[in-house]
Structures are given as structure tokens and as C-alpha cells.
Scaffold this motif. Structure first.
Motif, PDB file in Angstrom:
ATOM      1  N   TYR A 122       0.834  -1.202   0.000  1.00  0.00           N
ATOM      2  CA  TYR A 122       0.000   0.000   0.000  1.00  0.00           C
ATOM      3  C   TYR A 122       0.872   1.257   0.000  1.00  0.00           C
ATOM      4  O   TYR A 122       1.933   1.265   0.618  1.00  0.00           O
ATOM      5  CB  TYR A 122      -0.908   0.027   1.230  1.00  0.00           C
ATOM      6  CG  TYR A 122      -1.763  -1.208   1.378  1.00  0.00           C
ATOM      7  CD1 TYR A 122      -2.830  -1.441   0.514  1.00  0.00           C
ATOM      8  CD2 TYR A 122      -1.500  -2.145   2.374  1.00  0.00           C
ATOM      9  CE1 TYR A 122      -3.610  -2.584   0.627  1.00  0.00           C
ATOM     10  CE2 TYR A 122      -2.273  -3.295   2.494  1.00  0.00           C
ATOM     11  CZ  TYR A 122      -3.329  -3.511   1.627  1.00  0.00           C
ATOM     12  OH  TYR A 122      -4.084  -4.641   1.731  1.00  0.00           O
ATOM     13  N   LYS A 123       0.383   2.319  -0.646  1.00  0.00           N
ATOM     14  CA  LYS A 123       1.134   3.576  -0.682  1.00  0.00           C
ATOM     15  C   LYS A 123       0.878   4.459   0.539  1.00  0.00           C
ATOM     16  O   LYS A 123       1.696   5.300   0.876  1.00  0.00           O
ATOM     17  CB  LYS A 123       0.775   4.367  -1.947  1.00  0.00           C
ATOM     18  CG  LYS A 123       1.447   3.877  -3.207  1.00  0.00           C
ATOM     19  CD  LYS A 123       1.196   4.833  -4.357  1.00  0.00           C
ATOM     20  CE  LYS A 123       1.930   4.379  -5.608  1.00  0.00           C
ATOM     21  NZ  LYS A 123       1.738   5.347  -6.717  1.00  0.00           N
ATOM     22  N   ASN A 124      -0.284   4.305   1.157  1.00  0.00           N
ATOM     23  CA  ASN A 124      -0.619   5.136   2.320  1.00  0.00           C
ATOM     24  C   ASN A 124      -0.055   4.507   3.589  1.00  0.00           C
ATOM     25  O   ASN A 124      -0.256   3.309   3.836  1.00  0.00           O
ATOM     26  CB  ASN A 124      -2.129   5.305   2.440  1.00  0.00           C
ATOM     27  CG  ASN A 124      -2.708   6.066   1.266  1.00  0.00           C
ATOM     28  OD1 ASN A 124      -2.133   7.047   0.816  1.00  0.00           O
ATOM     29  ND2 ASN A 124      -3.823   5.608   0.740  1.00  0.00           N
ATOM     30  N   VAL A 125       0.652   5.314   4.382  1.00  0.00           N
ATOM     31  CA  VAL A 125       1.298   4.779   5.579  1.00  0.00           C
ATOM     32  C   VAL A 125       0.962   5.628   6.809  1.00  0.00           C
ATOM     33  O   VAL A 125       0.723   6.834   6.692  1.00  0.00           O
ATOM     34  CB  VAL A 125       2.839   4.718   5.417  1.00  0.00           C
ATOM     35  CG1 VAL A 125       3.217   3.783   4.280  1.00  0.00           C
ATOM     36  CG2 VAL A 125       3.443   6.104   5.195  1.00  0.00           C
ATOM     37  N   ILE A 126       0.932   4.971   7.946  1.00  0.00           N
ATOM     38  CA  ILE A 126       0.824   5.637   9.241  1.00  0.00           C
ATOM     39  C   ILE A 126       2.209   5.590   9.864  1.00  0.00           C
ATOM     40  O   ILE A 126       2.831   4.524   9.931  1.00  0.00           O
ATOM     41  CB  ILE A 126      -0.202   4.934  10.154  1.00  0.00           C
ATOM     42  CG1 ILE A 126      -1.619   5.123   9.607  1.00  0.00           C
ATOM     43  CG2 ILE A 126      -0.114   5.467  11.581  1.00  0.00           C
ATOM     44  CD1 ILE A 126      -2.685   4.357  10.367  1.00  0.00           C
ATOM     45  N   VAL A 127       2.689   6.746  10.304  1.00  0.00           N
ATOM     46  CA  VAL A 127       4.013   6.843  10.919  1.00  0.00           C
ATOM     47  C   VAL A 127       3.832   7.216  12.385  1.00  0.00           C
ATOM     48  O   VAL A 127       3.097   8.153  12.703  1.00  0.00           O
ATOM     49  CB  VAL A 127       4.882   7.911  10.218  1.00  0.00           C
ATOM     50  CG1 VAL A 127       6.308   7.884  10.781  1.00  0.00           C
ATOM     51  CG2 VAL A 127       4.889   7.706   8.713  1.00  0.00           C
ATOM     52  N   ILE A 128       4.484   6.477  13.278  1.00  0.00           N
ATOM     53  CA  ILE A 128       4.379   6.755  14.714  1.00  0.00           C
ATOM     54  C   ILE A 128       5.749   7.148  15.270  1.00  0.00           C
ATOM     55  O   ILE A 128       6.787   6.737  14.741  1.00  0.00           O
ATOM     56  CB  ILE A 128       3.825   5.543  15.495  1.00  0.00           C
ATOM     57  CG1 ILE A 128       4.666   4.283  15.242  1.00  0.00           C
ATOM     58  CG2 ILE A 128       2.361   5.297  15.140  1.00  0.00           C
ATOM     59  CD1 ILE A 128       4.222   3.058  16.043  1.00  0.00           C
ATOM     60  N   THR A 129       5.740   7.959  16.320  1.00  0.00           N
ATOM     61  CA  THR A 129       6.997   8.379  16.939  1.00  0.00           C
ATOM     62  C   THR A 129       6.941   8.209  18.449  1.00  0.00           C
ATOM     63  O   THR A 129       5.880   8.306  19.060  1.00  0.00           O
ATOM     64  CB  THR A 129       7.314   9.859  16.641  1.00  0.00           C
ATOM     65  OG1 THR A 129       6.361  10.693  17.316  1.00  0.00           O
ATOM     66  CG2 THR A 129       7.291  10.150  15.160  1.00  0.00           C
ATOM     67  N   GLN A 130       8.102   7.952  19.020  1.00  0.00           N
ATOM     68  CA  GLN A 130       8.263   7.941  20.474  1.00  0.00           C
ATOM     69  C   GLN A 130       9.641   8.502  20.796  1.00  0.00           C
ATOM     70  O   GLN A 130      10.628   8.103  20.184  1.00  0.00           O
ATOM     71  CB  GLN A 130       8.106   6.532  21.051  1.00  0.00           C
ATOM     72  CG  GLN A 130       8.049   6.533  22.571  1.00  0.00           C
ATOM     73  CD  GLN A 130       7.748   5.156  23.141  1.00  0.00           C
ATOM     74  OE1 GLN A 130       8.565   4.239  22.999  1.00  0.00           O
ATOM     75  NE2 GLN A 130       6.595   5.003  23.757  1.00  0.00           N
ATOM     76  N   LYS A 131       9.678   9.444  21.721  1.00  0.00           N
ATOM     77  CA  LYS A 131      10.937  10.099  22.060  1.00  0.00           C
ATOM     78  C   LYS A 131      11.904   9.141  22.741  1.00  0.00           C
ATOM     79  O   LYS A 131      11.501   8.254  23.484  1.00  0.00           O
ATOM     80  CB  LYS A 131      10.676  11.282  22.992  1.00  0.00           C
ATOM     81  CG  LYS A 131       9.908  12.417  22.357  1.00  0.00           C
ATOM     82  CD  LYS A 131       9.604  13.494  23.380  1.00  0.00           C
ATOM     83  CE  LYS A 131       8.710  14.570  22.785  1.00  0.00           C
ATOM     84  NZ  LYS A 131       8.274  15.550  23.799  1.00  0.00           N
ATOM     85  N   MET A 132      13.185   9.375  22.473  1.00  0.00           N
ATOM     86  CA  MET A 132      14.238   8.687  23.211  1.00  0.00           C
ATOM     87  C   MET A 132      14.814   9.660  24.231  1.00  0.00           C
ATOM     88  O   MET A 132      14.799  10.875  24.025  1.00  0.00           O
ATOM     89  CB  MET A 132      15.348   8.216  22.270  1.00  0.00           C
ATOM     90  CG  MET A 132      14.961   7.073  21.371  1.00  0.00           C
ATOM     91  SD  MET A 132      16.391   6.434  20.455  1.00  0.00           S
ATOM     92  CE  MET A 132      15.593   5.173  19.462  1.00  0.00           C
TER      93      MET A 132
END
Length: 202
Positions: A122-132
Motif C-alpha cells: 500500500y502507498k498510504n502509511v501511518i508513521v508513529i513516533t516515540q521520544k528517546m
């Protein structure tokens, strides 16, 4: 040449490539690899490694769980393409309050942002972040066990998060395939930039 990430992430890349319908273009870049930073392990390091072994076991377990979820995907199914407002709110709550991610965004990728020789379904993506915790990296002894533990803990958290999000979306009858933080078939930096999660630095 065998590399740590080539061995570890290869199993995930192969699983995604098997169900990929969108292939990297000729202009796509090669997948990078983690540089091996020399570190002479001491007895103290070995004790710390034994003490924090659950962090490392959890990260690797999350990677192999990701591969299992990828392989369970059924590309022949008819999936939904539009999400309702209440489903979007449920997804947001799940990512921020249950998974404990700091932020997330959505992006649409093109073939140049897939690593050369690979593909995605799929071309559509969900990107998640978490701080270090940056203090783990600002020590005179870097790289040390503090930085290793921090990297593996956050990679484990976001890996679990990616698998959880894909599972939730599948329950809503969307086609979804996770990519673990360790490796993957797309350029995460570009994906995060396109998802309005930050800027590309040095």
C-alpha cells in the motif's frame, strides 16, 4: 557482506516483498545499514546486559511478531478505503493513550521512497513516533549500555505499536501491514517528513 541489520531485518523485508504490489523505482535508494560502532564490553556491561535482557528479548520478540502479522495478511480480500470519524478517533486514542506514542501522522509514498529491490502492498502509511531519552546519548562513554538499552526499548515499543495498529485496522476491515522499526522496506525519514512529524536534518 553480512550485517547485523541485514540478518535481523531481512526476514521482515522478505515477508513484505512476497505481498508487495508497488515496487521501488530505478531512482530509489538502497536500504542503509546500522554502522557497527566499536564497543569493548566490560564485566560491568555484561552484568547490565543480563539485568536488562528483557528489553532486548522484547524488541526481538516484537520483530518476529511483526513478521507473523505480515504473513497473515490476505491481499486477495476486498478491503475498505474510507475511515469514519468515530473510527479515526478510536485509532487516535489507541495510538496515543494505549500504545503511548508521542505523535503520529499519515503520508502517501511514491516508488522512489521504497528501498531499491523491495516493495510494499500500500502507498498510504501511518508513521508513529516515540521520544528517546537524549541523556542516554550524551555521555563520555557513548556508545554504552545506556544508549543500547534506550534504542532497543523504543524500537521495541514502536515495533509493538506498528503491529497493534495493523491489527486494529484489520478488525475495522482495512488492509494493513506493519513495518517494524528495525528495518523495513521504506525510507522512514521521508515518510515521517511527509507525515508532518519533523524536518530532515544532517
Amino acid at each position: 557482506m553480512l550485517t547485523f541489520d541485514g540478518i535481523v531485518e531481512g526476514v521482515q523485508k522478505r515477508a513484505i516483498d512476497k505481498i508487495a504490489t508497488i515496487k521501488a523505482s530505478d531512482e530509489a535508494k538502497e536500504s542503509g545499514y546500522f554502522p557497527v560502532i566499536p564497543h569493548k564490553f566490560s564485566l560491568k556491561d555484561c552484568r547490565r546486559l543480563a539485568k536488562d535482557n528483557y528489553i532486548y528479548r522484547r524488541m526481538f520478540a516484537s520483530l518476529f511478531k511483526t513478521v507473523k502479522v505480515i504473513k497473515q495478511h490476505k491481499p486477495e480480500n476486498a478491503y475498505r478505503s474510507k475511515i469514519k470519524a468515530n473510527e479515526f478517533a478510536r485509532l487516535d486514542n489507541y495510538i496515543i493513550n494505549i500504545l503511548g506514542m508521542d505523535n503520529w501522522g499519515i503520508a502517501t509514498l511514491n516508488e522512489k521512497e521504497i528501498f531499491k529491490g523491495h516493495g510494499i502492498p500500500y502507498k498510504n502509511v501511518i508513521v508513529i513516533t516515540q521520544k528517546m531519552d537524549k541523556e542516554s546519548f550524551l555521555t563520555e562513554s557513548f556508545p554504552d549500555m545506556d544508549s543500547f538499552a534506550e534504542i532497543f526499548e523504543v524500537y521495541g515499543n514502536t515495533g509493538i505499536g506498528a503491529t497493534g495498529i495493523a491489527t486494529l485496522l484489520r478488525k475495522m476491515h482495512f488492509g494493513a501491514v506493519p513495518n517494524h522499526s528495525v528495518g523495513g522496506n521504506i525510507d522512514y525519514v521521508k515518510a515521517a517528513y511527509k507525515a508532518n512529524l519533523g524536518f530532515i536534518g544532517r
